[in-house]
Design an enzyme around this catalytic site. Structure first.
Site, PDB file in Angstrom:
ATOM      1  N   GLU A 166       0.821  -1.217   0.000  1.00 43.92           N
ATOM      2  CA  GLU A 166       0.000   0.000   0.000  1.00 43.92           C
ATOM      3  C   GLU A 166       0.858   1.272   0.000  1.00 43.92           C
ATOM      4  OE1 GLU A 166      -4.156  -1.455   2.094  1.00 43.92           O
ATOM      5  OE2 GLU A 166      -2.668  -0.515   3.378  1.00 43.92           O
ATOM      6  N   GLU A 243      -6.933  -7.396  -0.510  1.00 46.71           N
ATOM      7  CA  GLU A 243      -7.424  -7.316   0.873  1.00 46.71           C
ATOM      8  C   GLU A 243      -8.889  -6.928   0.817  1.00 46.71           C
ATOM      9  OE1 GLU A 243      -5.337  -4.867   3.662  1.00 46.71           O
ATOM     10  OE2 GLU A 243      -3.358  -5.618   3.094  1.00 46.71           O
TER      11      GLU A 243
END
Length: 759
Positions: A166, A243
């Site tokens: 991320e 995710e």
């Protein structure tokens, strides 16, 4: 695809809009869980639980800081034997998506980075800083030694490896991502696809052409909207939600988090129908044992020890109603030839009758060897990674009205004058000062600071502990830095906790260690009831079980039965506040949702109403139809410290207002730092069915949001203290990610002032 892992080499690759395993389409159905959060003795049980759910893959972070707790000292034994975990997964026909970082987030201490990196004052984590890359290379090579030969092409079960994590939420630096990619390859991960994960709003900021791109988002998100930009950028790529957040994590002092099961299942069905692979984060959360819990910032908020996450498999490994709803769905979408086994039985449960503590060791009477320093320094400078640290000096003559200023307290402090408690300072509230009484020269000052967990997200991961800058005495006309300190370190290892001069007695004033033993005829999982205790940590039979804090919401600690013994067991508790009753019982059910509020969760005092009469707005406008991020530029920049958004109506015409993220733009058009922001007023915040308080607009999480309570009519107002005067040229606003963006604001007014708004 019915061909599951064996020792036979396989080929996993990226095809046209699909993954290919030995040349045949393969849809990844991955269960995220973390070996560090599960007792090694239970790894196989949890893997079997995932297989019985209908998953075919396990998604796995690697936690650098648990493997290299001191520079150059690598530990891959026992609880840290990640290769053994992967082999168990292969034994049960499960593939592995490996996520070695170096940064992982995961609500884990410092996002998985080692504390000792912070000993270098000029360190810049997650950048091309030479020292950071040097240490990352050494770590990645060690991971390669453990796992590179477990790629599917070499007869193992690793099918993909992630590069960083991320990163678009941290910085824009493709050179850095390129360097990390190269280190992953140099470590031996050359045979399987490498991938990057990010949010739909950030995935292209650092995207490398030779890496697979995947998207992260939570339950309830609009699936097509989340993948729209990726489909346009790479029409032929396989799509994957790397995710898909099944629930959320808990913070000390905030309500227990849950997410709706039907919404989760619906989202997974939507992805399966679109041939979109997914990893369910978390499928099993487990427990953040010991001191390993991280924290969010801004505002600073430490994580609970329970990482139950409202996941389908509970903290103790139980199949929940959410599990069975998802299993029913995944059985309908089973791979060709896939056999979904029966659900394994849960581990046995026991109860433990009252354990009464009859030995105490007051902390101040059991001081370790002192280290001396002229000026205050953070914990890391004393070779201490975690735990509690005591700073002691003597004061000059102090006149009444003098302020003791501690810059900065990381994270929770008790201040003593000649052994008497003066007060507490809590980083969550931004507290840093206490008023001193009149004192004679030579008075002893003690500042006892507990490190609650290093920040695991954004630039605040540069989170040194203890007192990070200095301690000063402030009067109306002067400020004096205190010097000449003695420093005492209290680490978190079990041996240190047990090596104390314990004396008979069940109670003592102030911080203390408590010790007891208890006999068991049978062992089993149990939940230690900590409701009568204050704040601290627990060790059982040499295992660090976790933190407790009476404010909740977590009031029990999960005690795995595999760490208990038939016969005599020993338990040690460090309580920094002191217990109401030095007794612990063992329960068969956890208590994860008992909050004891010290102050309201909301940002509005009773009866308080914002008065904007006479105020002149900087701008009045109307948002476009909600579709991700929106940016508004003012006609001219405006300076001020206080920012007020007044929402006049909603896109859907209903009462509710919500904002997922809010940024202010500086004079150069770039986003301003939100590190020190503080909400000083919100007319309405929903806390009955979740944590939808106004500080969610700057918590760096696109899936959390401020929501007004239902039934409270527009207009809705939010006031933020920026803590310093800023030049503001506009703002960026993100509505909720769900379909039709519930609560999306339509018409608005913006006010900016250098003084507080009148209430």
């Amino acid at each position: 695809m019915g061909c599951f892992t064996s020792s036979k080499p396989q080929n996993f690759e990226i095809g046209n809009k699909t993954f290919l395993l030995d040349g045949k389409p393969f849809l990844i159905k991955a269960a995220e869980m973390h070996y560090t959060r599960i007792p090694a003795e239970y790894w196989e049980h949890r893997i079997r639980m995932c297989k019985s759910l209908g998953m075919n893959t396990i998604c796995l972070y690697v936690f650098w800081n648990i493997h290299e707790q001191r520079p150059g000292e690598f530990d891959f034994e026992g609880q840290n034997d990640i290769a053994a975990f992967c082999r168990l997964a292969q034994k049960h026909g499960m593939y592995i998506m490996l996520r070695p970082g170096p940064y992982v987030c995961a609500e884990w201490e410092m996002g998985g980075l080692p504390w000792w990196l912070l000993k270098k004052k000029d360190i810049r984590l997650r950048t091309n800083n030479a020292y950071f890359l040097e240490r990352t290379k050494l770590f990645m090579n060690e991971i390669g030694k453990q796992l590179a030969d477990m790629q599917v092409s070499r007869g193992g079960n690793i099918i993909m490896v992630q590069v960083e994590n991320e990163y678009g939420g941290y910085a824009v630096d493709k050179e850095y991502i390129t360097n990390i990619r190269d280190l992953v390859k140099e470590a031996g991960f050359t045979d399987v696809p490498l991938f990057q994960c990010d949010w739909s709003s950030t995935f292209q900021l650092n995207g490398l052409n030779d890496l697979l791109w995947t998207i992260n988002f939570g339950t309830g998100a609009n699936i097509d909207a989340q993948f729209k930009a990726l489909r346009e950028a790479r029409p032929e790529t396989p799509l994957m939600c790397s995710e898909f957040w099944s629930g959320w994590f808990d913070h000390w002092g905030r309500k227990h988090e849950t997410r709706d099961a039907e919404t989760m299942v619906s989202g997974i069905r939507d992805m399966l129908d679109r041939n979109i692979s997914f990893s369910l984060y978390m499928t099993h959360g487990g427990t953040t044992f010991g001191h390993w819990g991280g924290a969010n910032c801004p505002p600073y908020s430490a994580m609970c020890s329970s990482y139950d996450y409202d996941a389908p498999i509970s903290e103790a490994g139980w199949a929940t109603p959410k599990y069975y709803k998802l299993r029913e769905l995944l059985m309908q979408y089973a791979d060709s030839g896939q056999v979904i086994p029966d659900v394994p039985q849960a581990n046995p449960l026991i109860e433990i009758s009252a354990i009464r503590f009859e030995e105490t060791a007051p902390l101040f009477k059991n001081l370790p060897k002192a280290q001396k320093t002229e000026t205050v320094k953070p914990m890391e400078d004393f070779e201490q990674g975690w735990g509690t640290i005591l700073y002691r000096t003597t004061l000059p003559e102090v006149k009444e009205g003098t302020v003791l200023l501690i810059d900065e307290v990381h994270d929770w402090a008790q201040v003593y004058i000649d052994g008497q408690l003066l007060g507490y300072l809590d980083r969550r509230r931004g507290e840093s000062s206490l008023m001193l009484p009149q004192l004679e020269a030579g008075t002893q000052l003690d500042i006892l600071v507990e490190a609650m967990g290093r920040v695991n997200f954004d630039y605040a991961i540069h989170d040194r502990k203890g007192i990070t800058e200095k301690v000063e005495l402030l009067t109306e006309n002067s400020r004096k830095e205190l010097k000449g300190w003695q420093v005492y370190s209290f680490p978190t290892d079990a041996a240190f906790a047990s090596r104390k001069d314990f004396q008979k007695g069940d109670r003592t004033e102030g911080p203390a260690y408590y010790r007891a033993s208890f006999e068991l005829e049978e062992t089993g999982d149990v939940f230690l009831d900590m409701k009568t205790w204050g704040k601290g940590m627990v060790w059982v039979n040499g295992k660090a079980i976790g933190r407790f804090w009476k404010i909740g919401p977590q009031q029990t600690l999960y005690m795995p039965g595999c760490w208990l013994k038939k016969g005599k067991n020993e338990i040690v508790v460090l309580d920094l506040l002191g217990p109401d009753s030095a007794v612990i019982v063992g329960l068969k059910q956890p208590i994860l949702d008992m909050l004891r509020l010290e102050e309201p969760l909301t940002h509005r005092n009773e009866g308080e109403v914002l008065n904007l009469n006479g105020e002149v707005p900087v701008t009045v406008g109307e948002m476009g139809v909600p579709n991700g991020w929106q940016e508004v530029k003012f006609n001219r920049p405006v300076s001020g410290r206080y920012f007020c958004l007044e929402a006049l109506d909603a896109q859907d015409g209903k009462d509710n207002a919500s904002i997922a993220e809010l940024y202010l733009l500086g004079s150069d058009g770039r986003t301003l730092s939100r590190q020190n922001w503080q909400v000083v007023y919100a007319d309405s915040e929903s806390t009955d069915w979740g944590n939808f308080t106004a500080d969610k607009v700057y918590d760096l999480q696109e899936s959390t949001y401020w929501s007004t309570a239902y039934g409270v009519a527009y207009p809705h107002s939010l006031v933020i203290d920026l803590k310093e005067e800023c030049t503001i040229s506009g703002f960026r606003y993100l509505p909720r990610a769900e379909e039709n963006a519930p609560g999306a604001i339509k018409t608005y007014k913006i006010y900016i002032k250098d003084k507080p708004f009148i209430k």
